[in-house]
Motif scaffolding. Structure first.
Motif, PDB file in Angstrom:
ATOM      1  N   ASP A 113       0.830  -1.192   0.000  1.00 33.37           N
ATOM      2  CA  ASP A 113       0.000   0.000   0.000  1.00 33.37           C
ATOM      3  C   ASP A 113       0.871   1.252   0.000  1.00 33.37           C
ATOM      4  O   ASP A 113       1.881   1.329   0.701  1.00 33.37           O
ATOM      5  N   GLY A 114       0.483   2.213  -0.806  1.00 33.54           N
ATOM      6  CA  GLY A 114       1.210   3.470  -0.864  1.00 33.54           C
ATOM      7  C   GLY A 114       2.370   3.458  -1.825  1.00 33.54           C
ATOM      8  O   GLY A 114       3.025   4.484  -2.027  1.00 33.54           O
ATOM      9  N   LEU A 115       2.644   2.313  -2.426  1.00 29.71           N
ATOM     10  CA  LEU A 115       3.735   2.226  -3.400  1.00 29.71           C
ATOM     11  C   LEU A 115       3.141   2.412  -4.787  1.00 29.71           C
ATOM     12  O   LEU A 115       2.411   1.560  -5.289  1.00 29.71           O
ATOM     13  N   ASP A 116       3.409   3.540  -5.405  1.00 28.90           N
ATOM     14  CA  ASP A 116       2.825   3.861  -6.719  1.00 28.90           C
ATOM     15  C   ASP A 116       1.305   3.787  -6.685  1.00 28.90           C
ATOM     16  O   ASP A 116       0.655   3.332  -7.636  1.00 28.90           O
ATOM     17  N   GLY A 117       0.735   4.185  -5.557  1.00 27.76           N
ATOM     18  CA  GLY A 117      -0.715   4.229  -5.477  1.00 27.76           C
ATOM     19  C   GLY A 117      -1.366   2.885  -5.310  1.00 27.76           C
ATOM     20  O   GLY A 117      -2.581   2.757  -5.413  1.00 27.76           O
ATOM     21  N   GLN A 118      -0.588   1.844  -5.017  1.00 26.57           N
ATOM     22  CA  GLN A 118      -1.181   0.523  -4.840  1.00 26.57           C
ATOM     23  C   GLN A 118      -1.983   0.509  -3.551  1.00 26.57           C
ATOM     24  O   GLN A 118      -1.645   1.150  -2.572  1.00 26.57           O
ATOM     25  N   GLU A 119      -3.051  -0.272  -3.566  1.00 29.63           N
ATOM     26  CA  GLU A 119      -3.922  -0.334  -2.403  1.00 29.63           C
ATOM     27  C   GLU A 119      -4.463  -1.741  -2.262  1.00 29.63           C
ATOM     28  O   GLU A 119      -5.017  -2.306  -3.203  1.00 29.63           O
ATOM     29  N   GLY A 122      -5.062  -4.752  -4.957  1.00 26.54           N
ATOM     30  CA  GLY A 122      -5.292  -4.289  -6.315  1.00 26.54           C
ATOM     31  C   GLY A 122      -5.919  -2.921  -6.354  1.00 26.54           C
ATOM     32  O   GLY A 122      -5.843  -2.236  -7.364  1.00 26.54           O
ATOM     33  N   GLY A 123      -6.539  -2.477  -5.241  1.00 28.44           N
ATOM     34  CA  GLY A 123      -7.098  -1.139  -5.210  1.00 28.44           C
ATOM     35  C   GLY A 123      -8.473  -1.094  -5.827  1.00 28.44           C
ATOM     36  O   GLY A 123      -8.924  -2.027  -6.500  1.00 28.44           O
ATOM     37  N   PRO A 124      -9.195  -0.001  -5.586  1.00 27.84           N
ATOM     38  CA  PRO A 124     -10.547   0.140  -6.121  1.00 27.84           C
ATOM     39  C   PRO A 124     -10.588   0.013  -7.631  1.00 27.84           C
ATOM     40  O   PRO A 124      -9.801   0.632  -8.341  1.00 27.84           O
ATOM     41  N   GLY A 125     -11.484  -0.832  -8.111  1.00 24.69           N
ATOM     42  CA  GLY A 125     -11.681  -0.943  -9.555  1.00 24.69           C
ATOM     43  C   GLY A 125     -10.672  -1.813 -10.256  1.00 24.69           C
ATOM     44  O   GLY A 125     -10.732  -1.974 -11.472  1.00 24.69           O
ATOM     45  N   ARG A 126      -9.718  -2.382  -9.506  1.00 21.92           N
ATOM     46  CA  ARG A 126      -8.721  -3.232 -10.145  1.00 21.92           C
ATOM     47  C   ARG A 126      -9.028  -4.704  -9.884  1.00 21.92           C
ATOM     48  O   ARG A 126      -9.622  -5.059  -8.883  1.00 21.92           O
ATOM     49  N   ALA A 127      -8.569  -5.538 -10.804  1.00 22.86           N
ATOM     50  CA  ALA A 127      -8.704  -6.977 -10.588  1.00 22.86           C
ATOM     51  C   ALA A 127      -7.774  -7.388  -9.457  1.00 22.86           C
ATOM     52  O   ALA A 127      -6.754  -6.745  -9.220  1.00 22.86           O
ATOM     53  N   PRO A 128      -8.089  -8.448  -8.721  1.00 22.93           N
ATOM     54  CA  PRO A 128      -7.212  -8.901  -7.647  1.00 22.93           C
ATOM     55  C   PRO A 128      -5.797  -9.131  -8.150  1.00 22.93           C
ATOM     56  O   PRO A 128      -5.581  -9.805  -9.143  1.00 22.93           O
ATOM     57  N   ALA A 130      -3.824  -6.934  -9.429  1.00 18.10           N
ATOM     58  CA  ALA A 130      -3.357  -5.903 -10.355  1.00 18.10           C
ATOM     59  C   ALA A 130      -2.571  -4.870  -9.578  1.00 18.10           C
ATOM     60  O   ALA A 130      -2.922  -4.492  -8.469  1.00 18.10           O
ATOM     61  N   GLY A 131      -1.480  -4.369 -10.173  1.00 21.78           N
ATOM     62  CA  GLY A 131      -0.659  -3.403  -9.485  1.00 21.78           C
ATOM     63  C   GLY A 131       0.224  -4.026  -8.434  1.00 21.78           C
ATOM     64  O   GLY A 131       0.811  -3.321  -7.625  1.00 21.78           O
ATOM     65  N   ARG A 160      -0.641 -11.429  -4.406  1.00 19.53           N
ATOM     66  CA  ARG A 160       0.042 -10.126  -4.450  1.00 19.53           C
ATOM     67  C   ARG A 160       0.901  -9.962  -5.691  1.00 19.53           C
ATOM     68  O   ARG A 160       1.635  -8.977  -5.812  1.00 19.53           O
ATOM     69  N   LEU A 161       0.813 -10.915  -6.618  1.00 22.82           N
ATOM     70  CA  LEU A 161       1.572 -10.809  -7.859  1.00 22.82           C
ATOM     71  C   LEU A 161       0.844  -9.955  -8.886  1.00 22.82           C
ATOM     72  O   LEU A 161      -0.381  -9.993  -8.997  1.00 22.82           O
ATOM     73  N   ALA A 162       1.604  -9.216  -9.653  1.00 21.80           N
ATOM     74  CA  ALA A 162       1.066  -8.505 -10.810  1.00 21.80           C
ATOM     75  C   ALA A 162       0.857  -9.520 -11.939  1.00 21.80           C
ATOM     76  O   ALA A 162       1.428 -10.617 -11.920  1.00 21.80           O
ATOM     77  N   PRO A 163       0.044  -9.195 -12.926  1.00 14.74           N
ATOM     78  CA  PRO A 163      -0.091 -10.081 -14.089  1.00 14.74           C
ATOM     79  C   PRO A 163       1.283 -10.366 -14.702  1.00 14.74           C
ATOM     80  O   PRO A 163       2.096  -9.459 -14.905  1.00 14.74           O
TER      81      PRO A 163
END
Length: 288
Positions: A113-119, A122-128, A130-131, A160-163
């Protein structure tokens, strides 16, 4: 190892403190494989990719080295060293070089969280996922856990992996001469890799003591990984005449023989480095 949440976020790190044993260059063989495997993804990533060194131990050498090795491919890669022990995180801060190298407290929940806006995951609106992280390296972490806990730990980390990202989880000796690791993507385990300094290796099955927790108790008759190590030893013995040309040539001959019956991944270029990678489904634990 259950995740405790409060307001959707982990209330405390998930996991237990490791012994913390660490030495410079201990993970060089694993890192060499990671760099080769992830080079295309590192170069293509946008924004700058994130890599995690989970459970780096009492000193942050492995995180510092990971950053240096990945930066040879992608200069703006961000490495986050994560440790569950607060004192270790405090000690590591003197080596931090934000934003390229940072350290924070955490566990299997991998707080980004807080790294390049990650939350969250995946953050709101993102797939699990993502980011998330392009790489999570967990070396010598799960060895202290029970075999029954491995699947849950893997699931937490894979989330916690990105695609296109990789989780690399395994074990090595204290000075990095013998490694065995599993590579997983967001779907599950893909491969098992053995890597060793070939000089002084009496037989391939000497690496059995470094099998990751998911396999360490499965090196018994009737299990696929036992059969794999048995066939490696037989091929190694048959390749004894190649020892006159060096241990490397004997290893290559061994790999060539074994490849007739086992689905090896990669080829001579990796074998020359003392590596051998096999598809996970060929060596996975036998069904109960």
């Amino acid at each position: 190892m259950r995740v405790r949440t409060a307001g959707g976020r982990a209330a405390r790190p998930v996991g237990a403190v490791t012994r913390g044993t660490t030495n410079p260059n201990r993970l060089r063989r694993m890192d060499r494989w990671i760099v080769a495997e992830l080079t295309p993804a590192l170069r293509a990533a946008d924004p700058p990719p994130v890599a995690v060194d989970l459970g780096y131990g009492a000193a942050p050498w492995t995180a510092v080295e990971l950053r240096s090795r990945l930066a040879a491919v992608r200069a703006d890669v961000r490495v986050v060293g994560i440790e569950i022990e607060p004192e270790r995180v405090a000690v590591a801060q003197r080596y931090a070089r934000p934003p390229e190298l940072t350290f924070r407290r955490g566990g299997f929940e991998v707080p980004l969280d807080g790294l390049d806006g990650q939350e969250g995951a995946g953050g709101p609106g993102r797939a699990p996922g993502a980011g998330g992280a392009l790489l999570i390296r967990a070396a010598n972490v799960l060895r202290q856990y029970e075999e029954a806990q491995v699947a849950e730990a893997w699931a937490l980390l894979r989330a916690r992996l990105a695609p296109g990202g990789l989780l690399v989880e395994g074990t090595c000796d204290e000075i990095g001469r013998r490694h065995v690791w599993v590579a997983l993507d967001r779907e599950g385990p893909r491969t098992l890799t053995l890597a060793a300094r070939l000089g002084g290796l009496e037989r391939p099955s000497d690496l059995a003591e470094r099998l990751p927790k998911a396999l360490i108790h499965r090196n018994v008759p009737g299990e696929p990984v036992h059969a794999f190590l048995r066939d490696l030893d037989r091929a190694w013995a048959a390749a004894a005449p190649y020892a006159d040309f060096g241990a490397r040539q004997r290893w290559i001959a061994t790999a060539r023989t074994v490849s007739a019956d086992w689905p090896l991944v990669g080829g001579r270029r990796r074998w020359r480095l003392g590596e051998l990678t096999v598809r996970w489904d060929a060596v996975a634990p036998a069904p109960a």
